[in-house]
Design an enzyme around this catalytic site. Structure first.
Site, PDB file in Angstrom:
ATOM      1  CE  LYS A   1      -1.971  -1.350   3.871  1.00 20.40           C
ATOM      2  NZ  LYS A   1      -1.319  -2.664   4.095  1.00 20.40           N
TER       3      LYS A   1
ATOM      4  NE  ARG B   1      -5.229  -1.009   8.009  1.00 20.22           N
ATOM      5  CZ  ARG B   1      -3.957  -0.725   8.051  1.00 20.22           C
ATOM      6  NH1 ARG B   1      -3.354  -0.628   9.210  1.00 20.22           N
ATOM      7  NH2 ARG B   1      -3.272  -0.560   6.951  1.00 20.22           N
TER       8      ARG B   1
ATOM      9  NE  ARG C   1       7.758  -2.170   6.381  1.00 18.58           N
ATOM     10  CZ  ARG C   1       6.448  -2.078   6.527  1.00 18.58           C
ATOM     11  NH1 ARG C   1       5.722  -1.516   5.588  1.00 18.58           N
ATOM     12  NH2 ARG C   1       5.881  -2.583   7.592  1.00 18.58           N
TER      13      ARG C   1
ATOM     14  NE  ARG D   1       5.763  -0.154  10.148  1.00 20.10           N
ATOM     15  CZ  ARG D   1       4.665  -0.211   9.419  1.00 20.10           C
ATOM     16  NH1 ARG D   1       4.576   0.487   8.305  1.00 20.10           N
ATOM     17  NH2 ARG D   1       3.658  -0.973   9.775  1.00 20.10           N
TER      18      ARG D   1
ATOM     19  NE  ARG E   1       1.963  -5.107  11.019  1.00 21.34           N
ATOM     20  CZ  ARG E   1       3.050  -4.819  10.297  1.00 21.34           C
ATOM     21  NH1 ARG E   1       4.250  -5.238  10.695  1.00 21.34           N
ATOM     22  NH2 ARG E   1       2.951  -4.122   9.194  1.00 21.34           N
TER      23      ARG E   1
HETATM   24  P1  AP5 Z   1       4.816  -1.471   1.901  1.00 21.11           P
HETATM   25  O1  AP5 Z   1       4.433  -0.660   0.707  1.00 21.11           O
HETATM   26  O2  AP5 Z   1       5.544  -0.802   3.011  1.00 21.11           O
HETATM   27  O3  AP5 Z   1       3.530  -2.292   2.440  1.00 21.11           O
HETATM   28  P2  AP5 Z   1       2.232  -1.795   3.194  1.00 21.11           P
HETATM   29  O4  AP5 Z   1       1.066  -2.453   2.559  1.00 21.11           O
HETATM   30  O5  AP5 Z   1       2.202  -0.295   3.283  1.00 21.11           O
HETATM   31  O6  AP5 Z   1       2.510  -2.467   4.590  1.00 21.11           O
HETATM   32  P3  AP5 Z   1       2.383  -1.911   6.074  1.00 21.11           P
HETATM   33  O7  AP5 Z   1       3.215  -2.801   6.934  1.00 21.11           O
HETATM   34  O8  AP5 Z   1       2.690  -0.433   6.134  1.00 21.11           O
HETATM   35  O9  AP5 Z   1       0.872  -2.138   6.333  1.00 21.11           O
HETATM   36  P4  AP5 Z   1       0.149  -2.237   7.670  1.00 21.11           P
HETATM   37  O10 AP5 Z   1      -1.203  -2.174   7.180  1.00 21.11           O
HETATM   38  O11 AP5 Z   1       0.471  -3.403   8.518  1.00 21.11           O
HETATM   39  O12 AP5 Z   1       0.785  -1.016   8.514  1.00 21.11           O
HETATM   40  P5  AP5 Z   1       0.206   0.415   8.908  1.00 21.11           P
HETATM   41  O13 AP5 Z   1       1.358   1.315   9.057  1.00 21.11           O
HETATM   42  O14 AP5 Z   1      -0.895   0.816   8.046  1.00 21.11           O
HETATM   43  O15 AP5 Z   1       5.694  -2.701   1.334  1.00 21.11           O
HETATM   44  C1  AP5 Z   1       6.221  -3.667   2.209  1.00 21.11           C
HETATM   45  C2  AP5 Z   1       7.602  -4.120   1.691  1.00 21.11           C
HETATM   46  O16 AP5 Z   1       7.414  -4.801   0.461  1.00 21.11           O
HETATM   47  C3  AP5 Z   1       8.591  -2.975   1.397  1.00 21.11           C
HETATM   48  O17 AP5 Z   1       9.875  -3.400   1.734  1.00 21.11           O
HETATM   49  C4  AP5 Z   1       8.470  -2.780  -0.121  1.00 21.11           C
HETATM   50  O18 AP5 Z   1       9.673  -2.282  -0.682  1.00 21.11           O
HETATM   51  C5  AP5 Z   1       8.188  -4.192  -0.578  1.00 21.11           C
HETATM   52  N1  AP5 Z   1       7.376  -4.258  -1.784  1.00 21.11           N
HETATM   53  C6  AP5 Z   1       6.233  -3.561  -2.038  1.00 21.11           C
HETATM   54  N2  AP5 Z   1       5.726  -3.906  -3.225  1.00 21.11           N
HETATM   55  C7  AP5 Z   1       6.580  -4.855  -3.734  1.00 21.11           C
HETATM   56  C8  AP5 Z   1       6.577  -5.590  -4.933  1.00 21.11           C
HETATM   57  N3  AP5 Z   1       5.642  -5.434  -5.867  1.00 21.11           N
HETATM   58  N4  AP5 Z   1       7.579  -6.488  -5.135  1.00 21.11           N
HETATM   59  C9  AP5 Z   1       8.548  -6.672  -4.198  1.00 21.11           C
HETATM   60  N5  AP5 Z   1       8.598  -5.978  -3.035  1.00 21.11           N
HETATM   61  C10 AP5 Z   1       7.618  -5.079  -2.821  1.00 21.11           C
HETATM   62  O19 AP5 Z   1      -0.412   0.088  10.371  1.00 21.11           O
HETATM   63  C11 AP5 Z   1       0.459  -0.234  11.436  1.00 21.11           C
HETATM   64  C12 AP5 Z   1      -0.311  -0.454  12.718  1.00 21.11           C
HETATM   65  O20 AP5 Z   1      -1.029   0.751  13.071  1.00 21.11           O
HETATM   66  C13 AP5 Z   1      -1.388  -1.546  12.692  1.00 21.11           C
HETATM   67  O21 AP5 Z   1      -0.839  -2.813  12.934  1.00 21.11           O
HETATM   68  C14 AP5 Z   1      -2.314  -1.070  13.842  1.00 21.11           C
HETATM   69  O22 AP5 Z   1      -1.769  -1.379  15.099  1.00 21.11           O
HETATM   70  C15 AP5 Z   1      -2.288   0.445  13.666  1.00 21.11           C
HETATM   71  N6  AP5 Z   1      -3.369   0.901  12.787  1.00 21.11           N
HETATM   72  C16 AP5 Z   1      -3.228   1.493  11.559  1.00 21.11           C
HETATM   73  N7  AP5 Z   1      -4.440   1.782  11.031  1.00 21.11           N
HETATM   74  C17 AP5 Z   1      -5.362   1.358  11.934  1.00 21.11           C
HETATM   75  C18 AP5 Z   1      -6.793   1.349  11.982  1.00 21.11           C
HETATM   76  N8  AP5 Z   1      -7.540   1.872  10.977  1.00 21.11           N
HETATM   77  N9  AP5 Z   1      -7.415   0.809  13.063  1.00 21.11           N
HETATM   78  C19 AP5 Z   1      -6.706   0.318  14.085  1.00 21.11           C
HETATM   79  N10 AP5 Z   1      -5.351   0.282  14.121  1.00 21.11           N
HETATM   80  C20 AP5 Z   1      -4.689   0.804  13.056  1.00 21.11           C
HETATM   81 MG    MG Z   2       2.288   1.106   4.849  1.00 20.78          MG
END
Ligand code: AP5
Ligand code: MG
Length: 212
Positions: A14, A92, A127, A162, A173
């Site tokens: 994402k 979410r 990552r 992270r 997660r």
């Molecule tokens: P990346 O693009 O970083 O992936 P992402 O989908 O953004 O993953 P996140 O870990 O950020 O998602 P998340 O939903 O767990 O975390 P968030 O910060 O939102 O890519 C990942 C890796 O893959 C990178 O190294 C990239 O280079 C590589 N990559 C990407 N595409 C590729 C490809 N095509 N080929 C090869 N490699 C590739 O949330 C974190 C925490 O916050 C949650 O766990 C929760 O505790 C809290 N939180 C956030 N939102 C809420 C909510 N709405 N409600 C409650 N808690 C929440």
């Molecule tokens: Mg992200």
């Protein structure tokens, strides 16, 4: 003003897709709930204190905290200067989807990125992200590897891992995603929001299509 929601498992890509969208579009704003929460944790605010235990355990933060963050962030966005908002990480849970509708937010599109659990585990264990601008990178030798080891291509700041990318936290997660977030997709469909499937590898012409 358009509203777009990237949707998918942790590590689906994402943030990577969002970087590609915003690189050429300064008039698009990103509201990243994970980013807002991580900032609150690092600044030691009251919200950060509430969120930290959940995030460290790979759990979703309680709905009322998240909805409060969304309201605060939206209040700072100057609608007249913005072409679109990317809601990264909201909604979410089903009750967050209801709160979204109650806030009068009607997304134009949901961009779903599907990847397998194995891919998630492999990607998140390798990552790193920019300590300053938060752009994601990979330690693997792929398209997302930084040009200079350990340094952000975009702003030159050091890359860091992270806290929630430890294998046991990633498993938690993924479990939260399956139990609480995956069902949200059906709710968004029922709200008649167009659902489009994509990958984080989308090129500029694909991105134009996704945003149209
Ligand atoms: P990346 O693009 O970083 O992936 P992402 O989908 O953004 O993953 P996140 O870990 O950020 O998602 P998340 O939903 O767990 O975390 P968030 O910060 O939102 O890519 C990942 C890796 O893959 C990178 O190294 C990239 O280079 C590589 N990559 C990407 N595409 C590729 C490809 N095509 N080929 C090869 N490699 C590739 O949330 C974190 C925490 O916050 C949650 O766990 C929760 O505790 C809290 N939180 C956030 N939102 C809420 C909510 N709405 N409600 C409650 N808690 C929440
Ligand atoms: Mg992200």
């Amino acid at each position: 003003m358009k509203i777009i929601i990237p949707f998918g498992k942790p590590g689906a890509g994402k943030g990577t897709l969002i970087e590609k969208i915003t690189e050429k579009r300064e008039d698009w704003k990103v509201l990243s709930i994970g980013g807002v929460l991580r900032k609150a944790v690092s600044e030691g605010t009251e919200i950060g204190a509430k969120a930290k235990t959940y995030m460290d355990a790979g759990k979703l933060v309680p709905d009322e905290v998240v909805v409060g963050c969304v309201k605060d962030a939206l209040a700072t966005i100057q609608a007249e200067e913005v072409t679109g908002i990317i809601l990264d990480g909201f909604p979410r849970t089903v009750s967050q989807a209801v709160a979204m509708a109650e806030l009068g937010l009607k997304p134009d599109k949901v961009l779903v990125i599907y990847v397998s659990d194995e891919t998630v585990i492999q990607r998140l264990s390798s990552r790193v992200e920019c300590s300053k601008c938060k752009a994601p990178y990979s330690l693997l030798e792929n398209l997302y590897h930084p040009k200079k080891e350990g340094i952000c291509d975009k702003c030159g700041a050091p890359l860091v891992q992270r806290d929630d990318d430890k294998p046991e936290t990633v498993k938690a997660r993924l479990a939260e995603y399956k139990e609480k977030t995956e069902p949200v997709l059906n709710v968004l469909k029922e709200m008649q929001i167009p659902i489009v499937y994509t990958t984080s590898d989308a090129d500029e012409s694909k991105i134009e299509q996704l945003l149209s």
